[in-house]
Scaffold this motif. Structure first.
Motif, mmCIF file in Angstrom:
data_model
loop_
_atom_site.group_PDB
_atom_site.id
_atom_site.type_symbol
_atom_site.label_atom_id
_atom_site.label_comp_id
_atom_site.label_asym_id
_atom_site.label_seq_id
_atom_site.Cartn_x
_atom_site.Cartn_y
_atom_site.Cartn_z
ATOM 1 N N ILE A 272 6.382 9.406 5.251
ATOM 2 C CA ILE A 272 6.165 8.220 4.502
ATOM 3 C C ILE A 272 4.911 7.510 5.316
ATOM 4 O O ILE A 272 4.049 6.990 4.708
ATOM 5 C CB ILE A 272 7.075 7.370 4.155
ATOM 6 C CG1 ILE A 272 8.306 8.011 3.260
ATOM 7 C CG2 ILE A 272 7.181 5.934 3.816
ATOM 8 C CD1 ILE A 272 9.738 7.339 3.220
ATOM 9 N N PHE A 273 5.055 7.390 6.690
ATOM 10 C CA PHE A 273 4.005 6.765 7.351
ATOM 11 C C PHE A 273 2.742 7.593 7.199
ATOM 12 O O PHE A 273 1.385 6.885 6.857
ATOM 13 C CB PHE A 273 4.343 6.691 8.768
ATOM 14 C CG PHE A 273 5.397 5.442 9.294
ATOM 15 C CD1 PHE A 273 4.596 4.220 8.973
ATOM 16 C CD2 PHE A 273 6.695 5.846 9.349
ATOM 17 C CE1 PHE A 273 5.534 3.180 9.158
ATOM 18 C CE2 PHE A 273 7.226 4.623 9.788
ATOM 19 C CZ PHE A 273 6.975 3.171 9.597
ATOM 20 N N LEU A 274 2.829 8.946 7.334
ATOM 21 C CA LEU A 274 1.572 9.839 7.209
ATOM 22 C C LEU A 274 0.846 9.517 5.706
ATOM 23 O O LEU A 274 -0.400 9.442 5.770
ATOM 24 C CB LEU A 274 1.944 11.359 7.248
ATOM 25 C CG LEU A 274 2.104 11.607 8.783
ATOM 26 C CD1 LEU A 274 2.487 12.983 8.916
ATOM 27 C CD2 LEU A 274 0.966 11.250 9.737
ATOM 28 N N SER A 275 1.701 9.518 5.122
ATOM 29 C CA SER A 275 1.252 9.356 3.569
ATOM 30 C C SER A 275 0.491 7.884 3.206
ATOM 31 O O SER A 275 -0.340 7.893 2.277
ATOM 32 C CB SER A 275 2.382 9.566 2.263
ATOM 33 O OG SER A 275 3.104 8.218 2.295
ATOM 34 N N PRO B 65 2.855 11.693 -3.593
ATOM 35 C CA PRO B 65 3.946 11.062 -4.125
ATOM 36 C C PRO B 65 5.082 12.154 -4.598
ATOM 37 O O PRO B 65 6.223 11.796 -4.228
ATOM 38 C CB PRO B 65 3.793 9.986 -5.084
ATOM 39 C CG PRO B 65 2.254 9.961 -4.959
ATOM 40 C CD PRO B 65 1.701 11.178 -4.388
ATOM 41 N N LEU B 66 4.617 13.368 -4.858
ATOM 42 C CA LEU B 66 5.704 14.133 -5.348
ATOM 43 C C LEU B 66 6.205 15.068 -4.076
ATOM 44 O O LEU B 66 7.418 15.413 -4.155
ATOM 45 C CB LEU B 66 4.963 15.348 -6.212
ATOM 46 C CG LEU B 66 4.248 14.841 -7.628
ATOM 47 C CD1 LEU B 66 4.104 15.802 -8.429
ATOM 48 C CD2 LEU B 66 5.438 14.046 -8.256
ATOM 49 N N ALA B 67 5.499 15.103 -3.031
ATOM 50 C CA ALA B 67 5.860 15.975 -1.860
ATOM 51 C C ALA B 67 7.234 15.123 -1.257
ATOM 52 O O ALA B 67 7.891 15.766 -0.548
ATOM 53 C CB ALA B 67 4.572 15.793 -0.888
ATOM 54 N N VAL B 68 7.328 13.845 -1.514
ATOM 55 C CA VAL B 68 8.461 13.167 -0.661
ATOM 56 C C VAL B 68 9.736 13.789 -1.199
ATOM 57 O O VAL B 68 10.625 13.859 -0.445
ATOM 58 C CB VAL B 68 8.345 11.831 -1.371
ATOM 59 C CG1 VAL B 68 9.687 11.032 -0.740
ATOM 60 C CG2 VAL B 68 7.261 10.968 -0.692
ATOM 61 N N GLN B 69 9.740 14.410 -2.360
ATOM 62 C CA GLN B 69 11.170 15.069 -2.896
ATOM 63 C C GLN B 69 11.320 16.295 -2.064
ATOM 64 O O GLN B 69 12.533 16.737 -1.900
ATOM 65 C CB GLN B 69 11.101 15.267 -4.051
ATOM 66 C CG GLN B 69 10.362 16.340 -4.947
ATOM 67 C CD GLN B 69 9.801 16.166 -6.292
ATOM 68 O OE1 GLN B 69 9.590 15.047 -6.693
ATOM 69 N NE2 GLN B 69 9.612 17.123 -6.939
ATOM 70 N N VAL C 116 -2.041 20.199 2.178
ATOM 71 C CA VAL C 116 -2.225 20.582 0.628
ATOM 72 C C VAL C 116 -2.126 19.563 0.017
ATOM 73 O O VAL C 116 -2.717 19.013 -1.132
ATOM 74 C CB VAL C 116 -1.209 21.783 0.249
ATOM 75 C CG1 VAL C 116 -1.353 22.254 -1.185
ATOM 76 C CG2 VAL C 116 -1.747 22.967 0.982
ATOM 77 N N THR C 117 -0.785 18.768 -0.023
ATOM 78 C CA THR C 117 -0.619 17.749 -0.962
ATOM 79 C C THR C 117 -1.598 16.376 -0.629
ATOM 80 O O THR C 117 -2.055 15.772 -1.761
ATOM 81 C CB THR C 117 0.721 17.201 -1.007
ATOM 82 O OG1 THR C 117 1.148 16.763 0.499
ATOM 83 C CG2 THR C 117 1.909 18.342 -1.439
ATOM 84 N N ALA C 118 -1.887 16.217 0.389
ATOM 85 C CA ALA C 118 -2.896 15.272 0.681
ATOM 86 C C ALA C 118 -4.282 15.307 0.041
ATOM 87 O O ALA C 118 -4.962 14.805 -0.156
ATOM 88 C CB ALA C 118 -2.962 14.810 2.338
ATOM 89 N N GLY C 119 -4.798 16.918 0.372
ATOM 90 C CA GLY C 119 -5.822 17.397 -0.213
ATOM 91 C C GLY C 119 -6.085 17.231 -1.618
ATOM 92 O O GLY C 119 -7.021 16.936 -2.150
ATOM 93 N N VAL D 67 0.535 -1.164 -0.023
ATOM 94 C CA VAL D 67 -0.055 -0.002 0.004
ATOM 95 C C VAL D 67 0.780 1.261 0.080
ATOM 96 O O VAL D 67 0.298 2.358 0.017
ATOM 97 C CB VAL D 67 -0.990 0.122 1.308
ATOM 98 C CG1 VAL D 67 -1.780 -1.139 1.344
ATOM 99 C CG2 VAL D 67 -0.345 0.363 2.525
ATOM 100 N N PHE D 68 2.085 1.296 0.334
ATOM 101 C CA PHE D 68 3.028 2.210 0.309
ATOM 102 C C PHE D 68 3.397 2.787 -1.237
ATOM 103 O O PHE D 68 3.495 1.744 -2.186
ATOM 104 C CB PHE D 68 4.415 1.974 0.928
ATOM 105 C CG PHE D 68 4.263 2.173 2.353
ATOM 106 C CD1 PHE D 68 4.344 3.310 3.176
ATOM 107 C CD2 PHE D 68 3.772 1.061 3.175
ATOM 108 C CE1 PHE D 68 4.288 3.535 4.314
ATOM 109 C CE2 PHE D 68 3.923 1.135 4.384
ATOM 110 C CZ PHE D 68 3.911 2.428 5.230
#
Lengths: 309, 296
Positions: free
Chosen positions: B267-270, B246-250, B88-91, A129-130
């Motif tokens: 990463i956990f939050l995402s 996924p883009l926010a990781v950078q 914002v990114t999760a939204g 799921v990641f």
């Protein structure tokens, strides 16, 4: 998870004439036809078209027709292309053997009733799921040469000499990424196999037991045939996902070091967007398309034939 | 297949209240141990990520990756929300998924219905063309897709992103739902038709409800895939306020290095929303997998 296997049950007889039926079907088809044609089929075909042009991708430049020049360059001068092709093929073959094999073994094991079965299933599924790009970030940290887990653990057990720059060494980089992909990919195939195992006819299994068949004989004669459709689905999805591998490579090495982890999907992207050679990018994409079709069309033919039965 | 004829054999193999023979128990214990060790191995990276997510920079540089921190830096999670612009990114990701997933399923279901139940001329050829679309890697078309979105003026827009997401999502769903819809008995549809039901009514009131387990399974899969999609998003989205998760990781890798603590927290939050959807729909997901995976 569901499948790509086609199913027929019962034959329908309708009295409506064919053209009448099409007009009835059309409203249900239009959104798909528009989206699919515009945003999937057209870009695919356009990538093939672009492979015969030289183009920077900038709107101010006009694409220039160069015939098969891009392909000539690709096959004779582009060493990275051959690395990418080889890595993609290796990735497909290894994916079919290692994660798929582990997934099957796990599913067979976790199909029995045992303590903690659901917890173990969850543990194997959670990596799936990641987002791959976050998995890449995780594992880049695990492989960190000085602070990462792998080298620290090796030093901890007295194997400090084995410590490597796992992602920085062309000899190990691709294999190191592949380990992360095994970790992430096993759970999904496992779930498919577990679903497939539910279709093993219990009555056949019991009859075989009564007849004194050994565990291995029961596996060969009852489980394997029942798992066949599932296996085909897992195999085709594995092939597709292996050809698509992109996020993990981008996130862990970006194709390096020295292009050693380059794959077709990423090389096409890099040529188009980083090197501004949309023509070369299109040529790589076309090769990827041909490889994909060569691998999946036999499956399609098989699937359609199954449906006829 | 008659179940009654089989029942005695089933009963004979597992007499009620009888334990298995001791020899088989050893096999069982060995198997359990092997699986447990493998599960621990699989859990290890998650454990390491968690330990990283609660460490400050000093601990990261001095303590082994697996050891607990000297001081628990829960503030990494707050920094993660901040640096990754989580809300914002999760939204954005949520908005895209909540528009794309139900809409895509509806479109796929409609097409699968037409292909499976109306059976016009050319239906099989169309199904084949769509099936191939479920197998081609998106990276083949990314270059032209970029140009198309540019021409449409929809580059760097979440709405623009939804369109190719739909196009690449529906083929597989059509394929799966087609299998389901073909399995629906004709009698059901015929009796509804005799009662005067229209084609649309049959679709809405008979076919769609019957496909609920498949739709639920596809919903989970598609939500996860949409939430996690990277290749198209990174190609088509530019400005940071439009980024998806996924883009926010950078954001965590700056010139001076990577903030590993907050990054692992992020990463956990995402993954939290995906886990929520997965847990909510798990029951249907398993049903759908059982019903769909293996009818060949």
């Amino acid at each position: 998870m569901a499948t790509v296997t086609l199913v027929t049950q019962g034959r329908t007889r309708r009295r409506t004439p064919p053209n009448h039926r099409l007009s009835r079907a059309l409203p249900y088809l239009v959104p798909t036809l528009v989206l699919y044609g515009w945003f999937l089929v057209y870009p695919m075909l356009d990538a093939v078209r672009l492979s015969f042009f030289e183009w920077s991708g900038f709107r101010t430049d006009d694409p220039r027709w160069v015939g098969i020049d891009n392909y000539v360059r690709l096959f004779t001068q582009d060493a990275v292309f051959w690395t990418a092709l080889r890595n993609s093929v290796v990735w497909v073959v290894l994916s079919l053997v290692i994660p798929t094999g582990i997934a099957l073994l796990l599913a067979l094991g976790l199909n029995r009733r045992m303590v903690g079965r659901n917890l173990m299933r969850a543990v194997f599924y959670i990596p799936a799921v990641f987002a791959s790009i976050t998995v890449a970030a995780m594992w880049r940290w695990i492989y960190n040469p000085t602070l990462g887990f792998v080298n620290q653990a090796l030093a901890g057990v007295g194997l400090g000499d084995w410590a490597q720059s796992w992602l920085g060494d062309p000899r190990f980089a691709l294999a190191s990424i592949f380990v992360a992909s095994i970790w992430q990919g096993v759970g999904f195939s496992m779930v498919l196999f577990l679903a497939g195992l539910q279709t093993v006819p219990a009555e056949l299994m019991d009859a075989a037991k009564v007849d004194g068949a050994s565990t291995w004989q029961r596996f060969r004669a009852v489980t394997v045939p029942a798992l066949r459709p599932t296996t085909v689905v897992v195999v085709i999805l594995t092939i597709i996902n292996a050809l698509k591998v992109f996020d993990l490579v981008v996130g862990m090495t970006g194709g390096g070091p020295a292009q050693s982890t380059q794959v077709l999907a990423l090389w096409s992207y890099t040529q188009s967007f980083a090197n501004h050679q949309f023509g070369m990018g299109g040529a790589v994409a076309t090769v990827l398309l041909i490889v994909t079709l060569a691998l999946v069309i036999p499956y399609m033919a098989w699937s359609m034939r199954e449906e006829e039965r | 297949m008659s179940t009654t004829a089989i029942a005695p054999a089933h009963a004979a193999s597992r007499p009620a209240g009888t334990r298995r023979s001791p020899r088989r128990d050893y096999v069982g214990i060995g198997l359990w141990a092997a699986l447990a060790v493998t599960a621990l191995l699989w859990f290890l990276p998650l454990f390491l990520m968690f330990m990283t997510s609660v460490k400050g920079p000093a601990d990261l540089n001095t303590l082994p990756m697996w050891s607990p921190p000297s001081t628990w830096e829960w503030s990494n999670y707050a920094s993660a929300v901040d640096i990754g612009d989580f809300w914002v990114t999760a939204g954005n990701s949520l908005l895209v998924a909540l528009v794309k997933v139900p809409l895509g399923l509806l479109i796929a279901a409609a097409t699968a219905f037409a292909l499976a139940r109306i059976r016009f001329r050319g239906a099989r050829a169309l199904l084949g063309i769509i099936a191939i679309g479920s197998m081609v890697p998106v990276q083949i078309g990314l270059g032209p897709l970029f140009s198309t979105m540019l021409e449409l003026g929809m580059l760097d827009s979440l709405f623009g992103l939804v369109l190719p997401y739909l196009a690449f999502g529906i083929p597989y769903q059509i394929f799966v739902l087609y299998g389901f819809f073909r399995g629906i008995p004709d009698e059901l549809e015929e009796s509804a038709r005799l009662d005067g039901a229209s084609t649309f009514r049959i679709f809405r009131q008979i076919v769609l409800p019957l496909a609920k387990p498949a739709l639920a399974a596809l919903f989970v899969l598609d939500f996860v895939a949409t939430w996690n999609e990277y290749a198209m998003a990174t190609t088509l989205l530019r400005t940071q306020s439009n980024w998806t998760i996924p883009l926010a990781v950078q954001s965590f890798s700056a010139q001076h290095g990577t903030d590993y603590g907050p990054m692992n927290a992020f990463i956990f939050l995402s993954a939290v929303p995906v886990l929520i959807v997965y847990l909510l729909f798990q029951r249907y997901f398993v049903q759908g997998a059982l019903a769909g995976a293996v009818k060949g």
